[in-house]
Design an enzyme around this catalytic site. Structure first.
Site, short mmCIF file in Angstrom:
data_model
loop_
_atom_site.label_atom_id
_atom_site.label_comp_id
_atom_site.label_asym_id
_atom_site.label_seq_id
_atom_site.Cartn_x
_atom_site.Cartn_y
_atom_site.Cartn_z
N ARG A 113 24.74 5.41 21.35
CA ARG A 113 25.26 4.36 22.44
C ARG A 113 24.36 4.66 23.42
NH1 ARG A 113 29.88 7.83 25.64
NH2 ARG A 113 29.32 9.89 24.84
N CYS A 117 15.97 0.19 25.11
CA CYS A 117 15.04 0.60 26.65
C CYS A 117 14.74 -0.11 27.53
CB CYS A 117 13.71 -0.92 25.45
SG CYS A 117 12.11 -1.74 26.71
N GLU A 152 26.92 6.53 32.27
CA GLU A 152 26.38 7.77 32.15
C GLU A 152 24.86 7.20 31.76
OE1 GLU A 152 28.18 10.31 30.13
OE2 GLU A 152 29.16 11.38 31.51
N CYS A 159 8.35 3.18 24.24
CA CYS A 159 7.85 1.81 23.93
C CYS A 159 6.77 1.00 24.13
CB CYS A 159 8.45 0.29 23.27
SG CYS A 159 9.26 -1.02 25.25
N GLU A 308 35.47 10.83 35.61
CA GLU A 308 36.36 11.00 34.00
C GLU A 308 36.64 12.81 34.53
OE1 GLU A 308 33.36 10.05 30.76
OE2 GLU A 308 33.25 8.62 31.70
N TRP A 316 32.81 18.31 22.77
CA TRP A 316 31.04 18.19 22.22
C TRP A 316 30.72 19.77 22.64
CZ3 TRP A 316 29.49 19.01 27.35
CH2 TRP A 316 30.33 18.47 27.97
N LYS A 357 37.30 11.72 17.80
CA LYS A 357 38.68 11.51 17.50
C LYS A 357 39.70 12.64 18.25
CE LYS A 357 38.31 12.75 12.32
NZ LYS A 357 36.87 12.00 12.36
N HIS A 359 38.66 14.17 20.76
CA HIS A 359 38.66 15.31 22.66
C HIS A 359 39.66 14.69 22.56
CE1 HIS A 359 37.01 14.35 25.95
NE2 HIS A 359 35.99 14.84 25.75
C1 GAL Z 1 31.16 11.16 28.69
C2 GAL Z 1 31.26 9.92 28.14
C3 GAL Z 1 32.48 9.48 28.15
C4 GAL Z 1 32.71 10.14 26.52
C5 GAL Z 1 33.31 11.57 27.02
C6 GAL Z 1 33.83 12.41 26.66
O1 GAL Z 1 30.22 11.94 28.64
O2 GAL Z 1 31.05 8.50 29.48
O3 GAL Z 1 32.51 8.30 27.53
O4 GAL Z 1 32.13 10.39 25.56
O5 GAL Z 1 31.94 12.04 27.73
O6 GAL Z 1 33.46 13.62 27.24
#
Ligand code: GAL
Length: 667
Positions: A113, A117, A152, A159, A308, A316, A357, A359
């Site tokens: 994602r 550009c 985000e 380019c 969020e 991650w 999955k 998270h």
């Molecule tokens: C954020 C993002 C979300 C999700 C989340 C996972 O940075 O906006 O879509 O990926 O991280 O922690």
């Protein structure tokens, strides 16, 4: 009239029902469980483009109609997202120019994602089109409360279209090549530019070292995100002038100047993912508090949204430790205490497949509400319902820390002194903490913000000065303000050109009463030393060698050839005072200096609660007492308070276990 507060704290988060479109019974379960979890807001459609427009010009809105209606019927308002963060495969295949080109000159393939550009007219047109259709369709929907534009914003594209746009941007910025060559100091290494087409984005295989080029590119990319955003919101403004727009920011992300971007959103929002459970939790809490304060301060103290956060672990980082029970709720209360009008999660229901999955989510794969995480979220929701009186309540502080995105870029870009250890954010948090931990609220301001009204401003490593900043600082101090500067203050202008005639630049030499002649860099295993008030402090990473031309010397180095020279000075200038902390010290040094200044200038905590290592923050009539330490703590109340959650009176000593909090009001 545009409404940017909702008479309640928003509780909800990212909701992706389109991932469950083939098992619609799950949608009904979602509604039932949302009621149980006291959810009142759902962010829908963030990555739904391929569900909304599965083929070019073919639109499927029925699923979104259904979900918007269902949410509304269940008392859940909608934060409706525009889907530009991820595009459908057909779009990338048919119009490859929408995909990003990396620094290496290679165009990305379809995937991930945030892979578009920023300049491509085709992509901008496609985004405007899908946004218009959403706005047209839902402009009257009673569930619609806020637009969540894309997701985000981040990254950059190299380019040919972006290169051309960069050159056009430079032409506007500098007017002529002659001005640009001077500003970039292009006489160095034979870099004179004779035609705009000779300019390219900075990159390893080309020009990575010219700092003014790098700063220009940063500004250009940041402005490109902004113009991309303006393109996105045009149809939203047209169809829904009364619905506010936001886009979710990320901590102090350095790819966009949020100080500039925030002027174009109706309410600031950000995604909060602190690294709880690894290392020093109290330090993580302080850093998070700083970021909340930065986003609150952007709008002169107006509330922001925490768009969020995770209700559980993330997926991650290298090792994704589960936060301790209670941490999610404590972290939510911290956001509220610092000015958030929402507690929102990524995400409501765990995806079944693909990258996220594992998270954390409110609803686990097990699918029911009998999980620790769900129960904690439901409890948080019930608490938030009792805090609706703080919704919309903003606040300003008497103390500010100056953090500026462009200064961050300039600090990261230069080569010299200590190239290993340069931590602008860390230094700002270091000078923020002495106030934060004593319960003195702090704003975070930029060079452009108004300095008036602050009793004290700490401006760590204010290396780059924008035009007019020296005079602004001088006026602030002259009129009675206390200004704390550190090593490397006022070294370069906006193009990273060194100030001539001695630093700190211009009138700042008079303000601080010092002249900075040289800078020493210290290897990590060979710190220096300084003494102030009879106490010895480690000198780490960087230190300025200064002359006190007019200032009083409060501390001096004790080692190396500069032993005995000033390390900390104070100068009365006009009605105010300027302090120069010439070295990078440990936390204790900043703490002792700030404690002295707080005492001298009568900067008192916002309450008289004696809280030790527990954080106390006042928002409106509510006092939040938050224990981020790993120990049970004693807190001494100065009078009788009412505990907002139990409605019991409390006084004297209270005990607060780790991850626990109290919310109090004074009778
Ligand atoms: C954020 C993002 C979300 C999700 C989340 C996972 O940075 O906006 O879509 O990926 O991280 O922690």
């Amino acid at each position: 009239m545009m409404k940017t507060n909702w008479d309640r704290i928003l509780h909800g988060g990212d909701y992706n029902p389109d991932q469950w479109i083939k098992t619609k019974e799950i949608w009904d379960e979602d509604m039932r469980m949302m009621r149980l979890a006291h959810i009142n807001s759902a962010t829908v459609g963030i990555f739904s483009w391929s569900m909304l427009e599965p083929e070019e010009g073919v639109y499927h809105f029925d699923w979104l109609d259904e979900i918007m209606d269902k949410l509304y019927q269940n008392g859940v308002s909608v934060v409706l997202s525009t889907p530009s963060g991820a595009r459908p495969a057909w779009l990338a295949q048919k119009y490859p120019q929408v995909l990003r080109v990396g620094e290496n000159g290679v165009r990305n393939e379809f995937g991930i994602r945030h892979n578009h550009c920023l300049t491509s007219p085709v992509y901008r047109e496609k985004v405007r089109n899908i946004n218009r259709r959403l706005a047209e369709r839902y402009h009257k929907h009673p569930a619609l409360q806020l637009w969540h534009v894309s997701n985000e914003y981040c990254g950059e594209c190299h380019c040919a279209l972006c290169q051309q746009a960069f050159r056009d941007w430079l032409r506007k910025e500098y007017g002529s090549l002659d001005t640009l060559n001077d500003a970039w100091w292009n006489g160095f290494w034979s870099h004179q530019i004779t035609d705009w087409s000779q300019i390219h984005s900075p990159k390893e295989r080309g020009e990575p070292l010219v700092t003014a080029l790098r700063l220009s590119w940063k500004r250009f990319v940041s402005d490109s995100h902004l113009s991309f955003f303006q393109n996105e919101i045009a149809p939203l403004r047209e169809w829904t002038p009364e619905i506010p727009v936001t886009t979710n920011f990320m901590k102090m992300y350095d790819g966009i100047d949020y100080n500039k971007f925030e002027r174009y959103v109706d309410i600031v929002s950000w995604d909060n993912y602190p690294e709880w459970g690894t290392g020093d939790t109290a330090q993580v809490a302080a850093e998070t508090a700083f970021v909340h304060d930065a986003f609150r301060s952007m709008r002169g103290g107006q509330p922001f949204l925490m768009m969020e956060s995770t209700p559980s672990s993330i997926n991650w980082r290298d090792v994704n430790k589960l936060p301790q029970p209670g941490m999610q709720e404590l972290s939510a209360m911290q956001a509220i205490a610092h000015g958030s009008d929402s507690v929102q999660y990524f995400q409501w229901r765990k995806s079944r497949g693909s990258h996220e999955k594992y998270h954390g989510a409110v609803v686990d794969h097990c699918g029911h509400e009998h999980t620790r995480v769900f129960q904690e979220v439901a409890h948080t929701g019930a608490v938030l319902e009792r805090l609706s009186a703080v919704a919309g309540v903003g606040y300003k502080s008497r103390v500010a820390v100056l953090y500026d995105w462009e200064n961050d870029w300039a600090i990261k870009a230069f080569c010299g002194f200590n190239n290993q250890k340069r931590d602008y954010f860390g230094e700002c948090v270091k000078w923020y903490k002495p106030f934060y931990k004593r319960g003195v609220s702090v704003d975070v301001v930029s060079m452009e913000d108004d300095f008036e009204g602050y009793d004290l401003i700490a401006a760590p490593v204010l290396y780059m000065l924008k035009p007019g900043t020296e005079e602004k600082i001088a006026a602030y101090v002259r009129n009675g303000g206390v200004f704390v500067g550190t090593y490397l203050t006022g070294m370069v202008d906006r193009n990273d050109l060194c100030f001539l005639g001695g630093v700190p630049a211009g009138v700042l030499k008079e303000v601080f009463g010092v002249w900075h002649e040289d800078t020493d860099a210290l290897p990590a295993d060979r710190p220096g030393q300084a003494v102030f008030n009879g106490k010895t402090y480690a000198v780490r990473d960087l230190c300025d060698l200064i002359h006190a031309t007019d200032a009083q010397v409060l501390g001096a180095y004790t080692q190396d050839f500069y032993a005995g020279t000033p390390a900390l000075t104070m100068h009365h200038y006009g009605q105010g005072q300027a302090v120069y902390a010439a070295f990078c010290g440990d936390d204790v040094f900043a703490d002792d200096v700030c404690a002295m200044l707080m005492q001298q200038h009568g900067i008192d905590p916002d309450t008289r609660i004696e809280s030790g290592d527990v954080c106390v923050r006042k928002r409106g009539d509510y006092i939040f007492v938050l224990n981020f330490t790993e120990k049970t703590q004693h807190v001494r109340l100065d009078k009788t308070y009412t505990d907002v959650l139990t409605q019991q009176h409390c006084c004297g000593d209270i005990l607060l276990e780790p991850c626990c909090y109290r919310i109090l009001t004074a009778p």
